[in-house]
Design an enzyme around this catalytic site. Structure first.
Site, PDB file in Angstrom:
ATOM      1  N   ASP A  33       0.879  -1.174   0.000  1.00  0.00           N
ATOM      2  CA  ASP A  33       0.009  -0.083   0.098  1.00  0.00           C
ATOM      3  C   ASP A  33       0.791   1.269  -0.085  1.00  0.00           C
ATOM      4  O   ASP A  33       2.108   1.245   0.440  1.00  0.00           O
ATOM      5  CB  ASP A  33      -0.908   0.000   1.257  1.00  0.00           C
ATOM      6  CG  ASP A  33      -2.164   1.003   1.177  1.00  0.00           C
ATOM      7  OD1 ASP A  33      -2.303   1.326  -0.118  1.00  0.00           O
ATOM      8  OD2 ASP A  33      -2.736   1.242   2.133  1.00  0.00           O
ATOM      9  N   ASN A  81     -10.652  -2.335  -5.973  1.00  0.00           N
ATOM     10  CA  ASN A  81     -10.066  -1.374  -6.703  1.00  0.00           C
ATOM     11  C   ASN A  81     -10.728  -0.924  -7.982  1.00  0.00           C
ATOM     12  O   ASN A  81     -10.261  -0.105  -8.654  1.00  0.00           O
ATOM     13  CB  ASN A  81      -8.564  -1.928  -6.901  1.00  0.00           C
ATOM     14  CG  ASN A  81      -7.683  -2.073  -5.363  1.00  0.00           C
ATOM     15  OD1 ASN A  81      -7.012  -2.790  -5.216  1.00  0.00           O
ATOM     16  ND2 ASN A  81      -8.066  -0.889  -4.550  1.00  0.00           N
TER      17      ASN A  81
HETATM   18  C1  IPE Z   1      -5.606  -2.674  -0.457  1.00  0.00           C
HETATM   19  O1  IPE Z   1      -5.278  -1.418  -0.486  1.00  0.00           O
HETATM   20  C2  IPE Z   1      -5.434  -3.391  -1.815  1.00  0.00           C
HETATM   21  C3  IPE Z   1      -4.249  -3.524  -2.373  1.00  0.00           C
HETATM   22  C4  IPE Z   1      -3.005  -3.340  -1.678  1.00  0.00           C
HETATM   23  C5  IPE Z   1      -4.141  -4.058  -3.734  1.00  0.00           C
HETATM   24  P1  IPE Z   1      -6.278  -0.115  -0.838  1.00  0.00           P
HETATM   25  O2  IPE Z   1      -5.504   1.053  -0.938  1.00  0.00           O
HETATM   26  O3  IPE Z   1      -7.212  -0.545  -1.862  1.00  0.00           O
HETATM   27  O4  IPE Z   1      -6.914  -0.321   0.527  1.00  0.00           O
HETATM   28  P2  IPE Z   1      -7.820   1.107   1.322  1.00  0.00           P
HETATM   29  O5  IPE Z   1      -8.822   1.322   0.268  1.00  0.00           O
HETATM   30  O6  IPE Z   1      -6.884   2.191   1.802  1.00  0.00           O
HETATM   31  O7  IPE Z   1      -8.707   0.178   2.293  1.00  0.00           O
HETATM   32  C1  IPE Z   2      -1.489   0.274  -3.317  1.00  0.00           C
HETATM   33  O1  IPE Z   2      -1.117   1.390  -3.281  1.00  0.00           O
HETATM   34  C2  IPE Z   2      -1.678  -0.209  -4.870  1.00  0.00           C
HETATM   35  C3  IPE Z   2      -2.818  -0.780  -4.858  1.00  0.00           C
HETATM   36  C4  IPE Z   2      -4.090  -0.801  -4.229  1.00  0.00           C
HETATM   37  C5  IPE Z   2      -3.212  -1.299  -6.288  1.00  0.00           C
HETATM   38  P1  IPE Z   2      -2.342   2.642  -3.556  1.00  0.00           P
HETATM   39  O2  IPE Z   2      -2.763   3.106  -4.923  1.00  0.00           O
HETATM   40  O3  IPE Z   2      -3.520   1.971  -2.658  1.00  0.00           O
HETATM   41  O4  IPE Z   2      -1.798   3.839  -2.837  1.00  0.00           O
HETATM   42  P2  IPE Z   2      -2.410   4.824  -1.784  1.00  0.00           P
HETATM   43  O5  IPE Z   2      -2.860   4.256  -0.682  1.00  0.00           O
HETATM   44  O6  IPE Z   2      -3.574   5.404  -2.537  1.00  0.00           O
HETATM   45  O7  IPE Z   2      -1.271   5.794  -1.493  1.00  0.00           O
HETATM   46 MG    MG Z   3      -3.958   2.527  -0.774  1.00  0.00          MG
END
Ligand code: IPE
Ligand code: IPE
Ligand code: MG
Length: 261
Positions: A33, A81
Site C-alpha cells: 500500500d 479497486n
Molecule cells: C488494499 O489497498 C489493496 C491492495 C494493496 C491491492 P487499498 O489502498 O485498496 O485499501 P484501502 O482502500 O485503503 O482500504
Molecule cells: C497500493 O497503493 C496499490 C493498489 C492498491 C493497487 P495505493 O494505490 O492504494 O496507494 P495509496 O494508498 O492511495 O497511497
Molecule cells: Mg491504498
C-alpha cells in the site's frame, strides 16, 4: 549470512541484527500500500507510484527467495479497486504485462514459481495472457512460490467456497455434517498451497492498519507487522526488519506454550 544493518528507532544508532535462519516465516503475505501517496509526495501522477512499486516487487521477491521464504503472497489488486478512475485501473491492468514481460527470466534464474489467486476471468485479455504465460513459464521452478492476489477479495473468496459447498450438498455428494475447516480450506483460492496456505507473517506498508478484505480466513493466526514506508520505499532491509520483528513474537495459537516465532 542473515545479518542486516538496522537503524535503532530510539537511539538513532546503526546496529547489526541477526535473523534466525531456522525461524524464517514460511509464508509471508504483503498488502502493498501507499503507491499513490508516494507519487503525490513527489508531485507525480499516482501511476508513477505504481510503476515504482513494480520495481519494489522485483527487489522484494528476490530478497524473500534468498532468505528462504517458501510462499510470498502479494496483494496487487482487490475486488474493490475497480472503484478507482478508469485510467488508473487500466494502468494497473497493464502492470502484470510489463512485470512478467521483463522479469520472468530472473524468476526462472531464482527458481521462483508464479501463482495467481483471484477472479482472473474478469481481467482484460492481455493481462490474463501475461499471467497464464508467467505461470506456464515458471511451472517447473521448485523454489519460492510468488503468489499474486489479483482481483482478489477475501469475502468474495469465502462466498465462492460456500456456493461450491452448497452445490455439492445439493448434488448429494456432500453431507452438511461433514463440512469442517478442512472442507472450507480445500475450496479457498489458497488450497493448492497445502500446508503453506496460511500466512505466518502479514506485512502492510504505508501506515494503514487494516486488512482491506485480504485473506480473511487465512490470517486467523498470522503475525501482523505494519510499517510506515510507502510500498515503493520498501526494500530488502525493510523485509528483514519485519522478519526480525516476527522472530521476537511468541505464537501461541490459543495454547499456553510460548512457541517461538
Ligand atoms: C488494499 O489497498 C489493496 C491492495 C494493496 C491491492 P487499498 O489502498 O485498496 O485499501 P484501502 O482502500 O485503503 O482500504
Ligand atoms: C497500493 O497503493 C496499490 C493498489 C492498491 C493497487 P495505493 O494505490 O492504494 O496507494 P495509496 O494508498 O492511495 O497511497
Ligand atoms: Mg491504498
Amino acid at each position: 549470512m542473515f545479518s542486516f544493518l538496522n537503524k535503532n528507532q530510539s537511539t538513532g544508532e546503526v546496529e547489526e541484527l541477526q535473523l534466525d535462519e531456522a525461524n524464517i516465516p514460511a509464508h509471508v503475505a504483503i498488502i502493498m500500500d501507499g503507491n499513490g501517496r508516494w507519487a503525490q509526495q513527489r508531485h507525480l501522477p499516482r501511476i508513477a507510484g505504481h510503476k515504482q512499486g513494480m520495481d519494489t516487487v522485483k527487489t522484494v521477491a528476490t530478497a524473500a527467495s534468498h532468505l528462504g521464504v517458501k510462499v510470498l503472497t502479494l496483494y496487487a489488486f482487490s475486488t474493490e479497486n475497480w472503484k478507482r478512475p478508469t485510467a488508473e485501473v487500466n494502468y494497473l491492468m497493464k502492470l502484470p504485462v510489463d512485470f512478467f514481460g521483463t522479469f520472468v527470466p530472473d524468476l526462472i534464474k531464482n527458481n521462483i514459481c508464479v501463482k495467481v489467486m483471484g477472479y482472473t476471468d474478469k481481467l482484460p485479455a492481455a493481462t490474463q495472457k501475461a499471467v497464464r504465460d508467467a505461470i506456464a513459464d515458471t511451472a517447473h521452478c521448485t523454489g519460492m512460490v510468488l503468489n499474486f492476489a489479483l482481483n482478489y477479495g477475501g469475502r468474495a473468496e469465502i462466498v465462492t467456497a460456500v456456493q461450491n459447498l452448497a452445490e455439492e450438498v445439493k448434488a448429494g455428494r456432500l453431507d452438511p455434517a461433514a463440512i469442517d475447516e478442512a472442507a472450507i480450506d480445500q475450496r479457498l483460492m489458497t488450497a493448492d498451497l497445502a500446508d503453506l496456505r496460511d500466512p505466518d507473517l502479514l506485512i502492510r506498508t504505508s501506515g494503514e492498519e487494516r486488512l482491506s478484505n485480504f485473506m480473511l480466513w487465512q490470517v486467523a493466526y498470522s503475525e501482523f507487522v505494519f510499517t510506515q514506508q510507502h510500498w515503493p520505499d520498501f526494500d530488502q532491509t525493510a523485509l528483514e526488519q519485519a522478519i526480525y520483528e516476527y522472530q521476537q513474537r511468541h505464537r501461541r495459537f490459543g495454547g499456553l506454550t510460548p512457541a517461538k516465532g
